[in-house]
Design a protein around this motif. Structure first.
Motif, PDB file in Angstrom:
ATOM      1  N   SER A  94       0.840  -0.980   0.319  1.00 28.43           N
ATOM      2  CA  SER A  94       0.300  -0.402  -0.183  1.00 28.43           C
ATOM      3  C   SER A  94       1.314   1.485   0.299  1.00 28.43           C
ATOM      4  N   ILE A  95       0.745   2.193  -0.651  1.00 23.88           N
ATOM      5  CA  ILE A  95       1.817   3.071  -1.329  1.00 23.88           C
ATOM      6  C   ILE A  95       0.911   4.483  -0.266  1.00 23.88           C
ATOM      7  N   TRP A  96      -0.468   4.483  -0.997  1.00 19.92           N
ATOM      8  CA  TRP A  96      -1.100   5.641  -0.123  1.00 19.92           C
ATOM      9  C   TRP A  96      -2.729   5.791   0.004  1.00 19.92           C
ATOM     10  N   ASN A  97      -3.340   6.847   1.016  1.00 19.50           N
ATOM     11  CA  ASN A  97      -4.764   6.024   0.772  1.00 19.50           C
ATOM     12  C   ASN A  97      -5.209   7.751   0.072  1.00 19.50           C
ATOM     13  N   TRP A  98      -5.899   7.310  -0.922  1.00 20.68           N
ATOM     14  CA  TRP A  98      -6.222   7.898  -2.220  1.00 20.68           C
ATOM     15  C   TRP A  98      -7.739   8.536  -1.612  1.00 20.68           C
ATOM     16  N   PHE A  99      -8.325   7.426  -1.865  1.00 12.81           N
ATOM     17  CA  PHE A  99      -9.452   8.235  -1.364  1.00 12.81           C
ATOM     18  C   PHE A  99     -10.344   7.420  -0.100  1.00 12.81           C
ATOM     19  N   GLU A 100     -10.864   8.060   0.642  1.00 17.42           N
ATOM     20  CA  GLU A 100     -12.017   7.241   1.374  1.00 17.42           C
ATOM     21  C   GLU A 100     -12.859   7.947   2.164  1.00 17.42           C
ATOM     22  N   THR A 101     -14.403   7.318   2.046  1.00 17.79           N
ATOM     23  CA  THR A 101     -15.406   8.466   2.315  1.00 17.79           C
ATOM     24  C   THR A 101     -16.341   7.786   2.660  1.00 17.79           C
ATOM     25  N   ALA A 102     -16.998   7.754   4.148  1.00 14.46           N
ATOM     26  CA  ALA A 102     -18.371   7.301   4.357  1.00 14.46           C
ATOM     27  C   ALA A 102     -17.969   4.998   3.636  1.00 14.46           C
TER      28      ALA A 102
ATOM     29  N   VAL B 208     -16.465  17.870  -4.008  1.00 15.22           N
ATOM     30  CA  VAL B 208     -14.930  18.052  -4.902  1.00 15.22           C
ATOM     31  C   VAL B 208     -15.469  18.697  -6.329  1.00 15.22           C
ATOM     32  N   GLN B 209     -16.685  18.339  -6.821  1.00 16.95           N
ATOM     33  CA  GLN B 209     -17.022  18.497  -7.820  1.00 16.95           C
ATOM     34  C   GLN B 209     -16.799  19.907  -8.724  1.00 16.95           C
TER      35      GLN B 209
ATOM     36  N   LEU C 241      -4.545  20.609 -22.643  1.00 18.20           N
ATOM     37  CA  LEU C 241      -5.088  19.063 -23.058  1.00 18.20           C
ATOM     38  C   LEU C 241      -4.901  18.829 -21.938  1.00 18.20           C
ATOM     39  N   PHE C 242      -4.189  19.761 -20.671  1.00 18.78           N
ATOM     40  CA  PHE C 242      -3.545  18.972 -18.590  1.00 18.78           C
ATOM     41  C   PHE C 242      -5.740  19.125 -19.421  1.00 18.78           C
ATOM     42  N   PHE C 243      -6.583  20.722 -19.007  1.00 18.78           N
ATOM     43  CA  PHE C 243      -7.013  21.132 -18.428  1.00 18.78           C
ATOM     44  C   PHE C 243      -8.525  20.002 -19.312  1.00 18.78           C
ATOM     45  N   ALA C 244      -7.937  20.096 -20.731  1.00 20.50           N
ATOM     46  CA  ALA C 244      -8.904  19.043 -21.291  1.00 20.50           C
ATOM     47  C   ALA C 244      -9.362  17.811 -20.618  1.00 20.50           C
ATOM     48  N   MET C 245      -8.903  17.161 -20.641  1.00 15.49           N
ATOM     49  CA  MET C 245      -8.271  15.706 -19.665  1.00 15.49           C
ATOM     50  C   MET C 245      -9.743  15.976 -18.409  1.00 15.49           C
ATOM     51  N   ALA C 246      -8.839  16.820 -17.912  1.00 15.73           N
ATOM     52  CA  ALA C 246      -9.745  16.638 -16.099  1.00 15.73           C
ATOM     53  C   ALA C 246     -10.629  17.482 -16.547  1.00 15.73           C
ATOM     54  N   SER C 247     -10.926  18.166 -18.204  1.00 14.98           N
ATOM     55  CA  SER C 247     -12.661  18.235 -17.488  1.00 14.98           C
ATOM     56  C   SER C 247     -13.533  17.122 -18.819  1.00 14.98           C
ATOM     57  N   LEU C 248     -12.750  15.721 -19.164  1.00 18.68           N
ATOM     58  CA  LEU C 248     -13.400  15.023 -19.281  1.00 18.68           C
ATOM     59  C   LEU C 248     -13.730  13.564 -18.850  1.00 18.68           C
ATOM     60  N   GLY C 249     -13.371  13.979 -17.233  1.00 18.02           N
ATOM     61  CA  GLY C 249     -13.007  13.430 -16.382  1.00 18.02           C
ATOM     62  C   GLY C 249     -11.507  12.471 -15.694  1.00 18.02           C
ATOM     63  N   LEU C 250     -10.763  12.380 -16.162  1.00 22.24           N
ATOM     64  CA  LEU C 250      -9.708  11.524 -16.400  1.00 22.24           C
ATOM     65  C   LEU C 250      -9.480  11.146 -15.191  1.00 22.24           C
ATOM     66  N   PRO C 251      -9.001   9.397 -14.665  1.00 22.52           N
ATOM     67  CA  PRO C 251      -8.585   9.470 -13.192  1.00 22.52           C
ATOM     68  C   PRO C 251      -7.528  10.325 -12.930  1.00 22.52           C
ATOM     69  N   GLY C 252      -7.441  10.595 -11.507  1.00 22.62           N
ATOM     70  CA  GLY C 252      -5.640  10.988 -10.821  1.00 22.62           C
ATOM     71  C   GLY C 252      -6.190  12.990 -10.914  1.00 22.62           C
ATOM     72  N   LEU C 253      -7.499  13.348 -11.766  1.00 26.36           N
ATOM     73  CA  LEU C 253      -7.434  14.712 -12.094  1.00 26.36           C
ATOM     74  C   LEU C 253      -8.670  15.254 -10.538  1.00 26.36           C
TER      75      LEU C 253
ATOM     76  N   LEU D 145      -4.367  18.197  -9.676  1.00 25.42           N
ATOM     77  CA  LEU D 145      -3.529  17.281  -9.051  1.00 25.42           C
ATOM     78  C   LEU D 145      -3.658  16.524  -8.191  1.00 25.42           C
ATOM     79  N   GLY D 146      -3.445  17.202  -7.520  1.00 25.31           N
ATOM     80  CA  GLY D 146      -3.873  17.434  -5.612  1.00 25.31           C
ATOM     81  C   GLY D 146      -4.715  16.798  -5.237  1.00 25.31           C
ATOM     82  N   LEU D 147      -5.606  17.516  -6.325  1.00 25.37           N
ATOM     83  CA  LEU D 147      -7.476  16.781  -5.700  1.00 25.37           C
ATOM     84  C   LEU D 147      -7.635  15.996  -6.420  1.00 25.37           C
ATOM     85  N   GLY D 148      -6.877  15.629  -7.466  1.00 24.76           N
ATOM     86  CA  GLY D 148      -7.536  14.222  -7.925  1.00 24.76           C
ATOM     87  C   GLY D 148      -6.322  12.395  -7.306  1.00 24.76           C
ATOM     88  N   LEU D 149      -5.359  13.377  -6.918  1.00 24.65           N
ATOM     89  CA  LEU D 149      -4.338  12.397  -5.853  1.00 24.65           C
ATOM     90  C   LEU D 149      -4.808  11.841  -4.523  1.00 24.65           C
TER      91      LEU D 149
END
Lengths: 630, 514
Positions: A65-73, B330-331, B376-388, B460-464
């Motif tokens: 396990s590296i880190w907790n990505w998200f955790e809710t409810a 979050v959204q 490109l980065f923000f377009a990817m955020a906008s289409l809901g790419l995991p990690g963002l 990126l922070g919010l996504g990861l």
């Protein structure tokens, strides 16, 4: 060594970051960063693999396990990796083939202005693909899943100046995203029913809580299948893969043949316990595989672009893997995944070298007679072709394909009909493979050779040729050789295997002989049609029925046209007609009405006393009249 | 006390900036920067607090005691997140208009800061009258920003924006007063305080009417289908900072209002209305995506993507379980960052080429590689790419809503395909294709790269690692659920559900022993 697991995906990501953030690097530096990140990742994987095989960790699996990505409810998704035999096989193929293709690309792409960008994307892809196969929960798997989709889009459209490439790239992303939406809904269903998205927990709970054959298991399995079908280019979402050949050829080799397109196979193998609870879903997988392998095989028979032949052949071979998955032959599916990754990467890379040698000529009918001119390419391409066609004994493809065909025959989920589809496919495979070989390398010379592969390209081709020849040795049929190293290893991760009933040796020998005979016949037919009597295919194609069939197959059974008519054109039309947003007219009409009233009412304010008196009198009279009538 | 400063500093700064205009053209922007940066730092000091204590900061003083109106500000985790977003985007919007305000910079920053003060008030006011006051405070300055510093068709857009928000504001006022009098009639206490108005017993018809009053006001702001038509014009014509504030903050006040007021004040009415609202949300997602795809004006295209993204908020609020509401939080943040960034890019292109027409664009990648990569980065955020960030929001919302309404969830999930279509379309039309001679197209300046880089890092922070945000809003969500229990409460809290206990009030239960 196992503690270094996180480095395997982290190194390619680090390479990506360096290539993106470092500004303009010299080509040599970019090449070193790009190759070294994946090469180191491969070495770490190799070390881990050796340790994993020699002294397996408890439970035959290792979780980090590296880190907790998200955790809710109650929903918890970590960045955590799960290594077992299944992911180990995937990791070895991804890093091994990935490294070789990076190395090949340093020479193949050397004159391209987007050199650094290319390696950045390629590194990102390898990282995302590794996350996909190592993820211990489905949300993280989805991160890898969408990540490889992004890289696929970026690399198909790598030469962005040509808008056709952009269209192919968008098509790939959008079509696979349709499948991804199904996968996403599958995740929601699994979470709503089982309360977890951690893969191992989820499979355990599903086996405890769900009756075999229950509706919810079926629904969940079918939704996951939707995602797998999109990513692995199976019917009915296969249309994006032939167009994906717009990307540079190393990309076709790595992403659209060896690794990404097998993500669907991996997903089904990973959630095998779920599929076993839903026999109807298993049958669907097998049927999808059988139909796809035949349909794509026929389409491959008539393509003129060498890369499109290989693309349809990839779809067809993925169909074999789905067929194997559908009958519960998990290790056979993975075995074919591994051999296919080796020989198809080889074929694509050899084709790429060939194309480069001929001024970017991809049309098979403008090649020919290159056997002597380009010996390295010819021999390596031939070795790859032997594997793809599954010519008996030589080449790894023979062993993996035979294993699938047997398992389909003996599995309780299989049966003669599915087996017959696989057999027919084997003959077609041999035919289209050697059609390609004979058209490109035999006959008379049609295009001059402008360029010859040098060190790194030749080296990679030879390494892959050796690997795809000996790679089948990890699993030999029990009727001769009897090596079960691969299936034993995979068996530590997936317990249920197709059991071999005793006393079937004679049947198996007969099956083996029949399949071999068909393949040899297909090869001979290719020789007859494209070397001995080359007029026959033309005559066939010019007959009315033949030309109709040719058009149908050439267009990949016309799926594109159907989707165009049913989805794309209606959507575009609706978008165009309603560009100004019909809802806004309601508000505009309200505003317009108000303004009109204002105009009418202000007209009545004339300032003339006689006019006011007239209106006043008329109004009063009207009121009196109304009062009388009532 | 901090909360009062958070509103006072932008107000004072705004007045200072306006007066400073007379003796310097550069002073106003420095004043504005200080008046947004200082509150940002002040608000960050509240982060240390434990959101479990609930109110991280409070300020209270009597205002109009005769009518029961208090000046009551309080911030819980949700409020603090929204306030932080406000000043974060506030600093960036000052930065992005740094030397691009053609005339009257002092008055421009005055308006900008007034909006920020109003927004902060909206996110912290817990007296409904004060809330309404702040709600109205946001509108007029935005009208000026669009009407004075906007593009060609600015008067039309400004008036349209004003009429839509004023008409819906009137509904909000009526609904607030209605609730006030209903509460006074029931308890004899005259109050506008949120905490006391919670749980007011309302006659069924009245309750539904008041709920709809609140709902429409917030749905116009969100904007939800079919109240979305003002947005495209307002966004298209607004200057870049205006679009950034509009997309990043003003739309969020609608989502915040739904979460804070509509469902908690009217739990039963909202539950009854939920299928309609979720359907509107899903329609908005798909309809917005389709409209976005059809546009040839870059800013208009991005504006319609907001309609699509905010549809998720509507779906999530009315799904009302912990996942969905957390997803909404979050959204809202992620959309503020990603769409704000896209507007900054569109504004940057317009500043350089003096056009927003997609037909005049294409092949910009070689000329402006940094801009292309960030787009490109923000377009990817906008289409809901995991990690963002957007992925976390949309995933949680859909995960939650799936358990409540499968049909709406499936439709909403198809919106992700739509998002892919329009996001990739932006990249294709602007950056891919054969390069053309575009005079004046230079790559991003250092100032622009910094601003967009900060936004990218945020996404990126919010996504990861969305944990801090989820942790901050979690107690709020829990408290809201105590007031208005989520549907199928057993699933969310892990408590075994007793359907009888929910359906029948205790005093009406039939005794089992005669």
């Amino acid at each position: 060594m196992l503690e270094l697991l996180w480095l395997i995906p982290a190194l390619p990501f680090a390479g990506f970051l360096v290539l993106v953030l470092a500004g303009n690097l010299p080509r040599a530096a970019a090449a070193v960063v790009g190759c070294a990140s994946v090469g180191l990742s491969m070495l770490v994987a190799l070390g881990i693999c050796i340790q994993f095989v020699n002294s397996p960790p408890p439970g035959d699996a290792f979780t980090q396990s590296i880190w907790n990505w998200f955790e809710t409810a109650g929903l918890s998704a970590g960045v955590a990796f799960h290594l077992d035999a299944l992911s180990m096989v995937m990791v070895m193929v991804i890093t091994g083939v990935g490294f070789l293709i990076h190395l090949y690309s340093t020479e193949y792409m050397e004159d391209d202005p987007g050199f650094q960008r290319f390696f950045a994307y390629l590194n990102l892809f390898v990282g995302a693909m590794l996350v996909l196969v190592l993820a211990d929960n489905l949300v993280l798997l989805l991160l890898g899943w969408e990540g490889v989709g992004l890289c696929s889009y970026l690399l198909i459209g790598f030469w962005y100046r040509d808008s056709a490439n952009g269209r192919a790239a968008r098509k790939a992303f959008v079509v696979t995203r349709v499948g991804d939406t199904a996968l996403l809904l599958g995740l929601f269903l699994l979470f709503a029913e089982l309360g977890t998205l951690h893969i191992q927990d989820l499979l355990g709970r599903a086996s405890e809580q769900w009756e075999p054959g229950s509706g919810v298991a079926l629904a969940a399995a079918l939704l996951l299948l939707g995602g797998a079908v999109g990513k692995s280019a199976q019917l009915p979402l296969q249309t994006w893969l032939p167009d994906a050949m717009a990307g540079p050829t190393p990309v076709s080799a790595l992403i659209h043949a060896a690794t990404m397109v097998t993500a669907g196979v991996y997903l089904i193998a990973r959630t095998n316990a779920l599929f076993e609870l839903a026999p109807a879903a298993m049958l669907t997988v097998a049927i999808v595989g059988a139909v796809t392998l035949l349909a794509a095989g026929f389409a491959a028979l008539v393509q003129s672009d060498i890369k499109r032949v290989l693309a349809y052949s990839t779809i067809s071979q993925l169909g074999y893997m789905f067929l194997a998955l559908g009958v519960g032959a998990w290790s056979a599916a993975l075995f074919h995944f591994m051999t296919h990754a080796l020989f198809k990467a080889l074929l694509f890379l050899a084709a790429g070298a060939l194309i480069l040698s001929l001024h970017h000529e991809q049309n098979l009918f403008r090649m020919g007679g290159l056997r002597k001119k380009l010996p390295v390419i010819f021999w390596t391409f031939l070795i790859g072709s032997i594997s793809l066609a599954a010519l008996p004994l030589i080449g790894s493809g023979f062993y993996s394909k035979e294993k699938i065909l047997w398992d389909v025959w003996i599995s309780p989920h299989g049966g003669p009909a599915l087996w017959a589809a696989g057999m027919a496919g084997a003959a077609i495979t041999a035919l289209y493979t050697f059609r390609m070989v004979f058209l490109a390398f035999f006959g008379e010379l049609r295009t001059d050779v402008s360029h010859r592969p040098r060190g790194r390209v030749a080296f990679v081709l030879i390494v892959l040729a050796v690997l795809s020849t000996i790679g089948g040795g990890v699993e030999l049929p029990h009727t001769f050789g009897h090596v079960t190293f691969f299936s034993d290893f995979v068996g530590t991760a997936i317990e249920t295997q197709v059991a071999l009933p005793p006393g079937l040796d004679a049947v198996l020998w007969a099956l083996l002989a029949m399949a071999s005979l068909l393949v040899v016949l297909g090869t001979l037919a290719a020789w007859y049609l494209y070397v001995k009597a080359p007029g026959i295919p033309e005559r066939l194609a010019s007959s009315p029925a033949g030309s109709a069939l040719h058009r149908l197959w050439f267009s990949g059974w016309g799926f594109d046209r159907v989707y165009e008519a049913l989805i794309v054109i209606p959507f575009r039309t609706a978008a165009r007609i309603n560009r100004r947003d019909a809802i806004d007219f309601i508000y505009l009409a309200t505003a317009g009405l108000t303004r009109a009233l204002h105009v009418v009412l202000s007209e009545t304010q004339t300032g003339r006393l006689r006019w006011y008196a007239l209106v006043l009198t008329t109004g009063t009279l009207a009121l009196i009249l109304i009062a009388f009538i009532r | 006390m901090i909360l009062l400063w958070l509103i006072a500093i932008p107000l004072i700064g705004g007045i200072l900036a306006w007066t400073a205009e007379r003796w310097s053209t550069t002073a106003p922007r420095w004043i504005a920067l200080a008046a947004t940066a200082v509150p940002l730092v002040l608000a960050l000091t509240l982060w240390d607090g434990d959101p479990g204590d609930f109110w991280l900061a409070e300020f209270e003083t009597s205002w109009i005691p005769a009518a029961g109106i208090d000046f009551y500000l309080a911030a819980d985790g949700l409020g603090l997140l929204m306030v932080l977003l406000t000043f974060f985007l506030g600093v960036l919007s000052v930065g992005i208009s740094w030397n691009t305000v053609p005339s009257r910079p002092g008055f421009f920053y005055f308006n900008l800061l007034l909006i920020l003060a109003g927004t902060t008030g909206v996110f912290t006011a817990l007296d409904l009258f004060l809330f309404f006051f702040c709600w109205e405070l946001m509108v007029l300055p935005m009208y000026f920003i669009i009407g004075i510093w906007g593009h060609e068709n600015r008067n039309y857009a400004a008036i349209k924006f004003f009429i839509f928000t004023q008409a819906s504001g009137l509904l909000l006022l009526i609904a607030i007063l209605g609730l006030h009098y209903a509460h006074a009639a029931e308890t004899g206490v005259q109050t506008f305080r949120y905490g006391e108005l919670l749980g007011t017993e309302l006659a069924p018809g009245l309750g539904m009417g008041l709920m709809l009053g609140f709902f429409v006001a917030f749905a116009v702001k969100l904007p939800a289908f079919p109240f979305h038509t003002w947005l495209a014009d307002a966004h298209t014509e607004a200057p870049t900072a205006g679009s950034l504030i509009l997309a990043g903050l003003l739309l969020k006040t609608g989502g915040y209002g739904l979460v804070r007021f509509v469902v908690p004040l009217f739990p039963e009415e909202s539950a009854a209305f939920a299928p309609v609202a979720m359907a509107l949300g899903a329609i908005g997602i798909l309809y917005g995506a389709k409209l976005a795809f059809a546009q040839t004006d870059l800013k208009r295209l991005i504006a319609y993507t907001s309609v699509s993204h905010m549809g998720f908020v509507l779906v999530g609020v009315f799904a009302w379980n912990a996942w969905a509401v957390q997803g909404v939080v979050v959204q809202m943040i992620a959309h503020g960052l990603s769409t704000g960034a896209l507007f900054i890019l569109a504004g940057g292109i317009q500043d350089r080429l003096h056009t927003r027409d997609l037909n005049a664009m294409g092949g910009f990648w070689p000329q402006a590689p940094c801009m292309a990569a960030l787009a490109l980065f923000f377009a990817m955020a906008s289409l809901g790419l995991p990690g963002l960030g957007n992925f976390v929001g949309e995933f949680l919302i859909l995960l939650g809503s799936f358990q409540v309404n499968v049909v709406a969830t499936v439709l909403a999930a198809l919106g992700l395909v739509g998002a892919t279509v329009y996001s990739l379309w932006i990249i294709q039309r602007v950056f891919h294709g054969e390069p053309r001679e575009s005079k004046g197209l230079t790559d991003l300046s250092l100032r622009e790269i910094t601003i967009l880089g900060v936004l990218a890092a945020g996404l990126l922070g919010l996504g990861l690692y969305p944990k801090p945000v989820l942790h901050m809003s979690e107690p709020t969500v829990r408290a809201l659920h105590e007031t208005a229990p989520p549907p199928g409460a057993a699933l969310a809290t892990g408590q075994p559900e007793n359907p009888v206990a929910h359906a029948v009030p205790p005093n009406e239960r039939v005794p089992t022993d005669p």
